[in-house]
Design a protein around this motif. Sequence first.
Motif, PDB file in Angstrom:
ATOM      1  N   ARG A  51      11.027  -1.398  -3.018  1.00 60.73           N
ATOM      2  CA  ARG A  51       9.910  -2.213  -2.568  1.00 60.73           C
ATOM      3  C   ARG A  51      10.200  -2.761  -1.179  1.00 60.73           C
ATOM      4  N   MET A  52       9.340  -2.431  -0.220  1.00 64.46           N
ATOM      5  CA  MET A  52       9.638  -2.794   1.165  1.00 64.46           C
ATOM      6  C   MET A  52       8.410  -3.338   1.881  1.00 64.46           C
ATOM      7  N   ARG A  53       8.693  -4.093   2.947  1.00 65.57           N
ATOM      8  CA  ARG A  53       7.672  -4.592   3.865  1.00 65.57           C
ATOM      9  C   ARG A  53       8.049  -4.063   5.251  1.00 65.57           C
ATOM     10  N   LEU A  54       7.349  -3.043   5.686  1.00 67.52           N
ATOM     11  CA  LEU A  54       7.649  -2.369   6.948  1.00 67.52           C
ATOM     12  C   LEU A  54       6.879  -3.017   8.086  1.00 67.52           C
ATOM     13  N   ILE A  55       7.540  -3.202   9.222  1.00 64.48           N
ATOM     14  CA  ILE A  55       6.920  -3.867  10.364  1.00 64.48           C
ATOM     15  C   ILE A  55       7.171  -3.093  11.650  1.00 64.48           C
ATOM     16  N   GLN A  56       6.380  -3.418  12.652  1.00 68.79           N
ATOM     17  CA  GLN A  56       6.532  -2.896  14.008  1.00 68.79           C
ATOM     18  C   GLN A  56       6.630  -4.109  14.928  1.00 68.79           C
ATOM     19  N   PHE A  57       7.583  -4.109  15.850  1.00 66.70           N
ATOM     20  CA  PHE A  57       7.823  -5.337  16.605  1.00 66.70           C
ATOM     21  C   PHE A  57       8.450  -5.071  17.972  1.00 66.70           C
ATOM     22  N   LEU A  58       8.431  -6.099  18.790  1.00 66.55           N
ATOM     23  CA  LEU A  58       9.205  -6.167  20.023  1.00 66.55           C
ATOM     24  C   LEU A  58      10.256  -7.248  19.825  1.00 66.55           C
ATOM     25  N   THR A  59      11.354  -7.150  20.557  1.00 67.28           N
ATOM     26  CA  THR A  59      12.298  -8.263  20.557  1.00 67.28           C
ATOM     27  C   THR A  59      11.940  -9.192  21.706  1.00 67.28           C
ATOM     28  N   VAL A  60      12.227 -10.454  21.536  1.00 62.43           N
ATOM     29  CA  VAL A  60      11.977 -11.431  22.603  1.00 62.43           C
ATOM     30  C   VAL A  60      12.776 -11.053  23.841  1.00 62.43           C
ATOM     31  N   ALA A  61      13.974 -10.509  23.636  1.00 64.48           N
ATOM     32  CA  ALA A  61      14.843 -10.143  24.758  1.00 64.48           C
ATOM     33  C   ALA A  61      14.362  -8.892  25.489  1.00 64.48           C
ATOM     34  N   ASP A  62      13.667  -7.990  24.792  1.00 63.95           N
ATOM     35  CA  ASP A  62      13.180  -6.747  25.398  1.00 63.95           C
ATOM     36  C   ASP A  62      11.761  -6.493  24.895  1.00 63.95           C
ATOM     37  N   GLN A  63      10.790  -6.904  25.693  1.00 64.22           N
ATOM     38  CA  GLN A  63       9.394  -6.794  25.276  1.00 64.22           C
ATOM     39  C   GLN A  63       8.734  -5.513  25.763  1.00 64.22           C
ATOM     40  N   ASN A  64       9.531  -4.541  26.155  1.00 66.86           N
ATOM     41  CA  ASN A  64       8.997  -3.277  26.661  1.00 66.86           C
ATOM     42  C   ASN A  64       9.139  -2.126  25.668  1.00 66.86           C
ATOM     43  N   GLU A  65       9.923  -2.335  24.614  1.00 64.33           N
ATOM     44  CA  GLU A  65      10.240  -1.230  23.727  1.00 64.33           C
ATOM     45  C   GLU A  65       9.854  -1.573  22.289  1.00 64.33           C
ATOM     46  N   VAL A  66       8.923  -0.791  21.739  1.00 69.06           N
ATOM     47  CA  VAL A  66       8.487  -0.994  20.357  1.00 69.06           C
ATOM     48  C   VAL A  66       9.600  -0.536  19.413  1.00 69.06           C
ATOM     49  N   ALA A 245       2.487  -6.810   7.689  1.00 63.42           N
ATOM     50  CA  ALA A 245       3.420  -5.743   7.341  1.00 63.42           C
ATOM     51  C   ALA A 245       2.696  -4.701   6.503  1.00 63.42           C
ATOM     52  N   ILE A 246       3.284  -3.515   6.427  1.00 60.27           N
ATOM     53  CA  ILE A 246       2.853  -2.526   5.439  1.00 60.27           C
ATOM     54  C   ILE A 246       3.702  -2.754   4.196  1.00 60.27           C
ATOM     55  N   VAL A 247       3.075  -3.203   3.134  1.00 58.50           N
ATOM     56  CA  VAL A 247       3.783  -3.500   1.893  1.00 58.50           C
ATOM     57  C   VAL A 247       3.680  -2.272   0.999  1.00 58.50           C
ATOM     58  N   THR A 248       4.813  -1.672   0.669  1.00 61.56           N
ATOM     59  CA  THR A 248       4.784  -0.454  -0.132  1.00 61.56           C
ATOM     60  C   THR A 248       4.090  -0.718  -1.463  1.00 61.56           C
ATOM     61  N   ARG A 249       3.424   0.296  -1.961  1.00 63.75           N
ATOM     62  CA  ARG A 249       2.536   0.104  -3.113  1.00 63.75           C
ATOM     63  C   ARG A 249       3.274  -0.409  -4.342  1.00 63.75           C
ATOM     64  N   ASP A 250       4.559  -0.056  -4.500  1.00 61.12           N
ATOM     65  CA  ASP A 250       5.292  -0.520  -5.678  1.00 61.12           C
ATOM     66  C   ASP A 250       5.768  -1.962  -5.542  1.00 61.12           C
ATOM     67  N   ALA A 251       5.547  -2.568  -4.377  1.00 58.71           N
ATOM     68  CA  ALA A 251       5.905  -3.971  -4.192  1.00 58.71           C
ATOM     69  C   ALA A 251       4.784  -4.908  -4.609  1.00 58.71           C
ATOM     70  N   LEU A 252       3.623  -4.357  -4.943  1.00 60.97           N
ATOM     71  CA  LEU A 252       2.472  -5.151  -5.352  1.00 60.97           C
ATOM     72  C   LEU A 252       2.269  -5.027  -6.857  1.00 60.97           C
ATOM     73  N   SER A 253       1.924  -6.132  -7.485  1.00 61.95           N
ATOM     74  CA  SER A 253       1.677  -6.094  -8.924  1.00 61.95           C
ATOM     75  C   SER A 253       0.506  -5.182  -9.245  1.00 61.95           C
ATOM     76  N   ASP A 254      -0.569  -5.297  -8.457  1.00 63.55           N
ATOM     77  CA  ASP A 254      -1.746  -4.439  -8.593  1.00 63.55           C
ATOM     78  C   ASP A 254      -2.608  -4.664  -7.357  1.00 63.55           C
ATOM     79  N   PRO A 255      -2.695  -3.685  -6.460  1.00 63.54           N
ATOM     80  CA  PRO A 255      -3.484  -3.893  -5.235  1.00 63.54           C
ATOM     81  C   PRO A 255      -4.957  -4.153  -5.502  1.00 63.54           C
ATOM     82  N   HIS A 256      -5.416  -3.805  -6.702  1.00 62.13           N
ATOM     83  CA  HIS A 256      -6.822  -3.982  -7.053  1.00 62.13           C
ATOM     84  C   HIS A 256      -7.044  -5.203  -7.933  1.00 62.13           C
ATOM     85  N   ASN A 257      -6.118  -6.156  -7.845  1.00 61.54           N
ATOM     86  CA  ASN A 257      -6.286  -7.428  -8.549  1.00 61.54           C
ATOM     87  C   ASN A 257      -5.513  -8.520  -7.806  1.00 61.54           C
ATOM     88  N   LEU A 258      -5.864  -8.698  -6.543  1.00 55.62           N
ATOM     89  CA  LEU A 258      -5.199  -9.680  -5.682  1.00 55.62           C
ATOM     90  C   LEU A 258      -6.213 -10.670  -5.130  1.00 55.62           C
TER      91      LEU A 258
END
Length: 339
Positions: A51-66, A245-258
Amino acid sequence: MLDIGTPSFIMQILPQATTILQLVRARPGSICFKYPYCFQVRYLSGSKAWRMRLIQFLTVADQNEVRVGVEKDGENVVDLNLFDSSLPRTMKEFLGKGESAMETARRALHCGKHTLRHSEIILLSPITNPDKVVCVGMNYMDHCLEQNVPNPKEPIIFSKFGSSIVGPYSDIIHPAESNEVDWEVELAFVIGKKGKHIKKEEAMDYVAGFTIANDISARDWQMKRNGKQWLLGKTFDTFCPLGPAIVTRDALSDPHNLGIRCRVNEEVMQDSNTNQLIFKTEALVTWMSQFVTLYPGDVFLTGTPSGVGVFRKPPIFLKHGDTVECEIDEIGTLRNVII
């Protein structure tokens, strides 16, 4: 015949039994013992390790590289590009690598190294530059009820341009061309692998995970101008905050009851549940894949519940300085200021 009750047999099997016990107790990853073997330890698919929460980010120290990462806890994230420099640096490309990239993310998460605090990063939309942003209109029973219209018999599909996507905490630009800018909290999901003519019973295998969208809408352009075609009213710059974040489907109890809700300046405007969805995730994947090939990173906005501004009496629209919060249980919150 070997007598398994003899002391000699017990002495022979004891080291192997100890090794197996260690494997059972071990954390995921490659574990080497004093024997000339290296074991890959994996949890079963029902385990929290998947079960994961995937993200896309910049660092404060380097705001040029995703960069691509996975949330470790409420305060830290694992930088996947530091863990494995061969991984792509955008989520769209990461998802395109399929299960091998996801397995690397799992190992990185349980390794626990290369972590950054949330204060050291700038969170971006978890997906940028998707091939498609597929939107579904009138897909909540309570939203149809507030308009006094019947539930649709087939999904009502429209689109937003990818250039409308911004991060979960980015500002929303109120365009000078519109006087009727409205909110729409939505459950969104992201495609994880390529597919066409996908069967309903296999549809969830093509979903990488779920996130939150705010389908900001210029109602004057959607409902009165441009021949009442929805596209222009839906796709102004910054009209699609997405995340956190992108929350993987198995990390949710039921995406159709939230629980799903939207607040404007802390006042609750929408408060519903995803069990009100008319066409759920599997149906939408199957429906759209009849017409177009789905690619990793494609985003689906599944529709909004009742409580939008345009159908209030009198109507309420967003203005400069307003703060809009979109929240879905188990996924998180978007927080955007209208400028």
